[in-house]
Design an enzyme around this catalytic site. Structure first.
Site, short mmCIF file in Angstrom:
data_model
loop_
_atom_site.label_atom_id
_atom_site.label_comp_id
_atom_site.label_asym_id
_atom_site.label_seq_id
_atom_site.Cartn_x
_atom_site.Cartn_y
_atom_site.Cartn_z
N CYS A 176 0.82 -1.22 0.00
CA CYS A 176 0.00 0.00 0.00
C CYS A 176 0.85 1.27 0.00
O CYS A 176 0.36 2.34 -0.36
CB CYS A 176 -0.94 0.01 1.20
N ASN A 217 -10.05 0.00 -0.44
CA ASN A 217 -8.59 0.02 -0.41
C ASN A 217 -8.05 -0.62 -1.70
O ASN A 217 -8.15 -1.83 -1.87
CB ASN A 217 -8.09 -0.74 0.83
N HIS A 220 -3.25 7.49 2.38
CA HIS A 220 -3.66 6.18 1.88
C HIS A 220 -5.11 5.93 2.30
O HIS A 220 -5.50 6.19 3.42
CB HIS A 220 -2.74 5.12 2.47
O1 UT7 Z 1 -3.58 -0.92 3.83
C1 UT7 Z 1 -3.61 -1.64 5.02
C2 UT7 Z 1 -4.71 -2.69 4.92
N1 UT7 Z 1 -5.32 -3.06 6.14
C3 UT7 Z 1 -6.00 -2.20 6.94
O2 UT7 Z 1 -6.08 -1.03 6.75
C4 UT7 Z 1 -6.69 -2.83 8.12
C5 UT7 Z 1 -6.59 -1.98 9.36
N2 UT7 Z 1 -7.58 -2.44 10.35
C6 UT7 Z 1 -8.86 -2.10 10.21
O3 UT7 Z 1 -9.26 -1.36 9.34
C7 UT7 Z 1 -9.83 -2.64 11.25
O4 UT7 Z 1 -9.11 -3.34 12.25
C8 UT7 Z 1 -10.91 -3.59 10.62
C9 UT7 Z 1 -11.86 -2.77 9.75
C10 UT7 Z 1 -10.24 -4.67 9.78
C11 UT7 Z 1 -11.71 -4.26 11.72
O5 UT7 Z 1 -12.28 -3.27 12.57
P1 UT7 Z 1 -12.25 -3.48 14.14
O6 UT7 Z 1 -13.02 -2.39 14.77
O7 UT7 Z 1 -10.81 -3.63 14.54
O8 UT7 Z 1 -13.08 -4.82 14.31
P2 UT7 Z 1 -12.66 -6.15 15.09
O9 UT7 Z 1 -11.46 -6.78 14.48
O10 UT7 Z 1 -12.61 -5.82 16.53
O11 UT7 Z 1 -13.89 -7.10 14.82
C12 UT7 Z 1 -15.08 -6.93 15.53
C13 UT7 Z 1 -16.07 -8.02 15.16
C14 UT7 Z 1 -15.54 -9.43 15.26
O12 UT7 Z 1 -16.59 -10.21 15.83
P3 UT7 Z 1 -16.52 -10.66 17.39
O13 UT7 Z 1 -15.28 -11.47 17.50
O14 UT7 Z 1 -16.48 -9.37 18.17
O15 UT7 Z 1 -17.80 -11.43 17.56
C15 UT7 Z 1 -15.37 -9.86 13.82
O16 UT7 Z 1 -15.56 -11.25 13.63
O17 UT7 Z 1 -16.53 -7.84 13.82
C16 UT7 Z 1 -16.49 -9.12 13.14
N3 UT7 Z 1 -16.26 -8.87 11.74
C17 UT7 Z 1 -17.24 -8.60 10.86
N4 UT7 Z 1 -18.59 -8.54 11.01
C18 UT7 Z 1 -19.32 -8.24 9.94
C19 UT7 Z 1 -15.06 -8.81 11.07
N5 UT7 Z 1 -15.28 -8.52 9.78
C20 UT7 Z 1 -16.63 -8.40 9.62
C21 UT7 Z 1 -17.46 -8.10 8.53
N6 UT7 Z 1 -18.80 -8.02 8.73
N7 UT7 Z 1 -16.97 -7.87 7.30
#
Ligand code: UT7
Length: 315
Positions: free
Chosen positions: A112, A271, A241
């Protein structure tokens, strides 16, 4: 006479097929509400048969046309990508071939952050007087890499390309690139990586990436300002980004910068990895945001981890 570089042309290209969050929710356990609240993304564009070289060529050609530079005066093409069609030759060589020009052409791999790394090498080549006009392309097709059953990752990405032409100007000209700063931290290499070649999917520690992205992008802008003895009050636009709106807002908060002056386009394309900065710049140009003399701070962070910034005055 000392030289420096300036951006003489910008363009971007998105494949025509759009997949909205609601479309995604039909085949993976997610919702528009979850994706939009956590990321700010509404839709992504997906290639249907167009290759990485096709996307790269389209934005490169339009950027050259927009620059007004004679295509035969292009000295080099640098393509930043993590999703090449074949292991070799470089995507950049296909772009040169399609453009019908003979010039040096190579790819760089910094995920990225690749577009900033591309600006760094092109800017240096121009400063050294080795090149006069260099096309820098950021292009990625994550649609062919992600596991479309993995809701943790597939909702975040899309396909696209963007390009700029960097051209040579005189050191005393009142526009152009002040500096580029690039960094990597290999001890974090496993926190965001594709599976082995041939396997579909990627591993991502979302929370670790999120935290690192905020600090690294914020710090790279602060470093650029310090290096140029400038203050953030002088910056007119931050072009970050485009991975997650919450990350972008946190970067603005970290450097205490007004979100109204931060370019955001990720709602339309998600992204697109190396392509996000030129895509965001092109959207800002279409919205008539950049004025002559504006100071722009570009920053990106991605797998590696790799990150960096570019500070410039718009012509
Ligand atoms: O260029 C670099 C590329 N990568 C990034 O930029 C990623 C950087 N990180 C992020 O953007 C965030 O960490 C995410 C958007 C990936 C995730 O957001 P978060 O607030 O950190 O969510 P989380 O990991 O705490 O997940 C919360 C919940 C989980 O469920 P439980 O365990 O709390 O029951 C996940 O299983 O959300 C669930 N979950 C989803 N639910 C619905 C994860 N993905 C999804 C989804 N739809 N697509």
């Amino acid at each position: 006479m000392l030289k420096k570089s300036y951006i003489s042309g910008v363009a971007s290209y998105l494949p025509s097929k759009v997949i909205t969050n609601d479309d995604l929710a039909k085949f993976v356990d997610t919702s528009d509400e979850w994706i939009f609240q956590r990321t700010g993304i509404k839709q992504r564009h997906i290639s249907e048969g167009e290759s990485c070289a096709d996307l790269a060529y389209k934005s490169a050609k339009m950027a050259i046309d927009n620059s007004g530079i004679d295509i035969n005066d292009i000295d080099g093409i640098v393509v930043a990508t993590a999703t090449t069609d074949v292991r070799f030759p470089a995507v950049a060589t296909y772009v040169a071939g399609r453009l019908g020009i003979d010039c040096y052409a190579y790819d760089i791999s910094a995920a990225c952050a690749g577009f900033i790394f591309g600006l760094n090498v092109a800017d240096n080549a121009i400063k050294l007087g080795q090149s006069k006009n260099v096309v820098v392309v950021g292009v990625d097709l994550f649609s062919k890499l992600v596991d479309w059953k993995d809701r943790n990752t597939c909702v975040l990405f899309g396909d696209g390309s963007g390009a700029v032409v960097l051209s040579s100007c005189e050191e005393e000209d009142d526009y152009g690139i002040f500096s580029t700063h690039i960094y990597s931290s290999g001890k974090n290499a496993d926190l965001l990586k594709s599976y082995e070649i041939g396997k579909i999917g990627l591993h991502m520690n979302g929370k670790a990436v999120y935290k690192f992205a905020v600090k690294s992008m914020g710090d790279s802008i602060i470093d650029a300002l310090k290096y140029n003895n400038m203050d953030k009050k002088q910056v007119d636009w931050v072009v970050p980004h485009q991975a997650n709106l919450r990350i972008i807002e946190s970067v603005a908060n970290y450097i205490d910068f007004d979100m109204d002056k931060v370019i955001v386009s990720l709602q339309n394309h998600a992204n697109t990895s190396a392509a996000t900065i030129p895509l965001a710049m092109d959207s800002a140009i279409r919205d008539n945001k950049f004025k002559s003399g504006d100071i722009l701070a570009l920053t990106a962070m991605g797998s590696g981890f790799s990150w960096g910034s570019c500070l410039l005055k718009w012509k």
